[in-house]
Design a protein around this motif. Structure first.
Motif, mmCIF file in Angstrom:
data_model
loop_
_atom_site.group_PDB
_atom_site.id
_atom_site.type_symbol
_atom_site.label_atom_id
_atom_site.label_comp_id
_atom_site.label_asym_id
_atom_site.label_seq_id
_atom_site.Cartn_x
_atom_site.Cartn_y
_atom_site.Cartn_z
ATOM 1 N N VAL A 206 0.850 -1.184 0.000
ATOM 2 C CA VAL A 206 0.000 0.000 0.000
ATOM 3 C C VAL A 206 0.891 1.241 0.000
ATOM 4 O O VAL A 206 1.999 1.238 0.522
ATOM 5 N N ALA A 207 0.412 2.303 -0.603
ATOM 6 C CA ALA A 207 1.180 3.544 -0.676
ATOM 7 C C ALA A 207 1.077 4.291 0.637
ATOM 8 O O ALA A 207 0.011 4.376 1.240
ATOM 9 N N ALA A 208 2.186 4.839 1.112
ATOM 10 C CA ALA A 208 2.202 5.574 2.369
ATOM 11 C C ALA A 208 3.280 6.639 2.327
ATOM 12 O O ALA A 208 4.255 6.543 1.565
ATOM 13 N N ALA A 209 3.112 7.671 3.144
ATOM 14 C CA ALA A 209 4.095 8.757 3.244
ATOM 15 C C ALA A 209 5.212 8.354 4.184
ATOM 16 O O ALA A 209 4.991 7.664 5.184
ATOM 17 N N LEU A 215 7.518 8.901 -0.483
ATOM 18 C CA LEU A 215 6.458 7.904 -0.553
ATOM 19 C C LEU A 215 7.081 6.540 -0.778
ATOM 20 O O LEU A 215 8.187 6.438 -1.307
ATOM 21 N N ALA A 216 6.342 5.503 -0.382
ATOM 22 C CA ALA A 216 6.833 4.142 -0.633
ATOM 23 C C ALA A 216 5.669 3.174 -0.615
ATOM 24 O O ALA A 216 4.613 3.450 -0.037
ATOM 25 N N LEU A 324 2.619 2.855 -7.354
ATOM 26 C CA LEU A 324 4.032 3.090 -7.098
ATOM 27 C C LEU A 324 4.795 1.794 -7.308
ATOM 28 O O LEU A 324 4.454 0.770 -6.734
ATOM 29 N N ASP A 325 5.840 1.856 -8.127
ATOM 30 C CA ASP A 325 6.612 0.641 -8.348
ATOM 31 C C ASP A 325 7.660 0.490 -7.250
ATOM 32 O O ASP A 325 7.733 1.285 -6.330
ATOM 33 N N ALA A 326 8.478 -0.555 -7.352
ATOM 34 C CA ALA A 326 9.448 -0.827 -6.292
ATOM 35 C C ALA A 326 10.425 0.309 -6.107
ATOM 36 O O ALA A 326 10.912 0.569 -5.013
ATOM 37 N N ALA A 327 10.758 1.007 -7.195
ATOM 38 C CA ALA A 327 11.691 2.129 -7.083
ATOM 39 C C ALA A 327 11.014 3.365 -6.538
ATOM 40 O O ALA A 327 11.677 4.286 -6.089
ATOM 41 N N VAL A 328 9.688 3.399 -6.551
ATOM 42 C CA VAL A 328 8.888 4.506 -6.045
ATOM 43 C C VAL A 328 9.331 5.830 -6.653
ATOM 44 O O VAL A 328 10.109 6.580 -6.073
ATOM 45 N N GLN A 329 8.841 6.101 -7.827
ATOM 46 C CA GLN A 329 9.123 7.353 -8.508
ATOM 47 C C GLN A 329 7.787 8.021 -8.833
ATOM 48 O O GLN A 329 7.319 7.995 -9.964
ATOM 49 N N PRO A 330 7.102 8.572 -7.817
ATOM 50 C CA PRO A 330 5.758 9.095 -8.030
ATOM 51 C C PRO A 330 5.742 10.347 -8.888
ATOM 52 O O PRO A 330 6.623 11.178 -8.816
#
Length: 688
Positions: A206-209, A215-216, A324-330
């Motif tokens: 799940v996306a979280a701050a 974000l991750a 968000l993918d594993a690299a988390v580039q929102p």
């Protein structure tokens, strides 16, 4: 929330929007977050009312920030207008989360009650054998309940068949995680209490701050719990709108009753399905059914966008587009439920670019939060999810003529201590035919308990007893099947044969069986009953008259055992015997129960432990007092990880009912083990 894991959101987005409107996005609801300190400067949290109270831990934490974002995060949280009281008890050391003691957590819970919070989110857990917690923890949860605050707690990520504190404690709403398919996460803990009441919510990827405007994608029951907390805030606010007030217990009951059931009758991983899965659509329908005036609060779909712009408020819903993918580039459009509405998330273009550059290195590994032990007890605050170990608790039973076998831990098992009479059942036609042949053919009567008990006992055919389905009956109705299965099974079968013989030949009235519930058994007539695996030391029977006489003889001593009265004007022996016999019968007939709950087990043990009560009756009868009431209450003082109950017997003088005080006797029973034990000394006092 990540739409990839949000089947309940993507399918029920309209229901969520309606629920947020009914609950005014949580406005006016005060939520305590007992966790790590929160990064209140995060772009997605700047709008929120967050008060860092009692901040013993000054540095912000990824964990606390992530939890807060699941409740009030703009574009992430279900209740972005709720008020947050942050009570930091966890810290982070080089990215590793440091837990706290149970005592410190209990103090934070008490603080939440004192500052009149409506909800308390605890995204942390400590493994427990029984799920009772310390006395301080139970008192803190009770304080929240009495102050109309609902405690929501994660069930933990150890993948163990154990309880979790505080999630397993009564009146705490326990929350586990499921994935995007609604499948329970394999890292959920699944003790017996948790399986009965825990709600599953999205908690896998799940996306979280995170701190520093990052974000991750993260996983854990820590992040499923705040989702339920946010939904609970909406429900509270909606009920308050409809009635002017709300009751935290009503919110607990509504959410628990609105889950999508996932219970099955097979074993394996289905043990982890818990009570069911969070269903926002069902929550909405339950609200509207109970409070029909709320329907007028919902803005029509055609007017929703315009109405919100006029009010200066942006739509606050969990996004259906965040990926968000594993690299988390929102990207900026990934943060808002609208395509690229910067106003909707209150993020300036410069800030968005900053988030992209700083977040590029954040991965799920950044929330690797192992247990960090303190001196004494500690909270096992969400280690990285791992494969579950072999189950330490029994699987859900498969119903069949004979129950599945399997040993379980005495402390984590579903225990019973029940009083009744011994019976038997054949289960199948084949077994009935077997005993018909063994007892002499067509002229035999296997259904006659007198004839069968004589065949087994007098003719020394005890070895055939395992072919029967033994039962425990209350008022002639089978309520349990009894199936010995441990290393003492042969002795236990022998004792069952002896009990049946004594019952039919000697007039023995009662039998007590202590053991664990291992599954279910189908009887010959199709009735399905739970199955007890007994323990040898918890199997005994008695005749009330003989037991009462033995108790009196033990109390009076051998010198006057046969005397009708004592030398010093004591109560006649016959009266004592009658009183004790009456007590034993009263417990059986008036307070008869199945011995499953803790107070029932304590009460039943009191009824069978008449020797230890001889002092009570010796004293009460000397004052011409008669038994009025028997109760079992949870003991306010108990040993760590125990389950202590005070059995209180109230006596009165019927001739002076209005002028003489009542006399109360109390002794404490610990029912944490399969076989209960008494704790401490007998206490007595007078009360008016």
């Amino acid at each position: 929330m990540n739409a990839k894991v949000q089947d309940i959101i993507s399918q029920n987005l309209t229901s969520l929007e309606k629920l947020q409107e009914l609950g005014n996005h949580g406005a006016g609801i005060k939520i305590a977050i007992i966790d790590g300190a929160i990064d209140t400067n995060h772009t997605l949290l700047k709008h929120a009312k967050i008060e860092q109270s009692n901040q013993d831990v000054p540095q912000t934490t990824h964990h606390g920030t992530a939890v807060a974002s699941q409740i009030v995060g703009r574009g992430l949280g279900a209740a972005p207008r709720a008020e947050i009281i942050s009570l930091p008890v966890f810290s982070e050391d080089n990215g590793q989360l440091v837990g706290c003691s149970d005592l410190k957590l209990a103090k934070a819970l008490s603080t939440a009650a004192e500052v009149d919070c409506d909800l308390v989110n605890v995204s942390g857990s400590s493994l427990s054998s029984l799920g009772n917690g310390t006395q301080e923890m139970r008192e803190a949860v009770k304080a929240c309940d009495e102050n109309n605050a609902l405690v929501v707690a994660a069930i933990g990520n150890d993948g163990a068949g154990c309880e979790a504190i505080p999630a397993s404690i009564d009146r705490v709403l326990a929350v586990g995680a499921h994935d995007d398919q609604g499948t329970p996460a394999d890292f959920n803990n699944y003790g017996p209490k948790l399986r009965k009441k825990a709600i599953l919510a999205p908690g896998v990827t799940v996306a979280a701050a995170l701190c520093g405007d990052k974000l991750a994608n993260i996983s854990g029951t820590s992040f499923a719990a705040p989702l339920v907390t946010g939904i609970a805030a909406l429900v509270m606010r909606a009920i308050q709108t409809a009635t002017g007030e709300f009751n935290a217990r009503d919110v607990y009951d509504l959410l628990s009753a609105s889950v999508t059931p996932r219970s099955t009758s097979c074993g394996g991983d289905d043990d982890r399905t818990m009570a069911g899965r969070l269903d926002i659509d069902a929550v909405l329908h339950a609200l509207l059914a109970q409070y029909p005036t709320l329907a007028a609060q919902i803005t029509p779909q055609t007017q929703r966008s315009h109405a919100m712009k006029n009010s200066g408020e942006s739509p606050q819903v969990m996004p259906a587009s965040v990926e968000l993918d594993a690299a988390v580039q929102p990207q900026s459009q990934d943060i808002t439920p609208a395509a690229a509405d910067a106003d909707a998330v209150d993020v300036a273009p410069a800030a968005q670019g900053e988030m992209r550059s700083e977040s590029s290195s954040i991965t799920p590994a950044d929330l690797n939060l192992p247990t960090i032990a303190e001196a004494g007890a500690h909270m096992n605050v969400h280690a990285q999810p791992k494969a579950a170990p072999a189950p330490a608790a029994p699987h859900a039973p498969e119903i069949r003529p004979q129950v599945m076998k399997g040993s379980v831990s005495a402390l984590t098992a579903d225990k019973t201590f029940v009083i009744g009479q011994i019976g038997y059942d054949f289960g199948t036609e084949a077994r009935l035919d077997y005993f018909t042949q063994q007892m002499g053919g067509r002229g035999s009567h296997p259904y006659d308990p007198l004839e069968l008990s004589s065949h087994l006992f007098e003719e020394q055919n005890v070895d055939q007893s395992s072919a029967l389905t033994w039962t425990l009956k209350i008022d002639g109705i089978p309520v349990y099947a009894i199936e010995p299965e441990n290393q003492f099974a042969a002795y236990e079968y022998g004792r069952l044969v002896s009990f049946l013989y004594d019952q039919e030949k000697q007039g023995v009235e009662r039998a007590a069986i202590a053991g664990t519930i291992t599954g279910e058994t189908r009887l010959f007539n199709g009735q399905i009953v739970p199955t007890i695996s007994p323990v040898l030391r918890g199997m005994y029977n008695w005749k009330s008259e003989d037991l009462a006489k033995a108790v009196v003889e033990s109390a009076d001593g051998a010198a006057d055992a046969d005397a009708d009265t004592g030398d010093n004007g004591d109560t006649p022996t016959a009266s004592k015997e009658t009183a004790i016999e009456g007590f034993l019968n009263r417990v059986y007939y008036e307070l008869r129960n199945r011995g499953r709950t803790s107070p029932e087990r304590a009460m039943n043990y009191a009824a069978t432990n008449a020797y230890q009560m001889s002092e009570v009756f010796e004293d009460a009868l000397a004052e011409n007092l008669f038994l009025n009431e028997i109760t079992a209450k949870e003991s306010p003082v108990s040993r760590p990880d125990s389950d202590c109950w005070d059995v209180i017997m109230e006596f009165f003088n019927p001739k002076e009912r209005l002028t003489a005080s009542r006399k109360l006797y109390r002794y404490t029973i610990d029912v944490s083990d399969i076989m209960p034990v008494t704790v401490g000394d007998l206490r007595s006092w007078h009360a008016y």
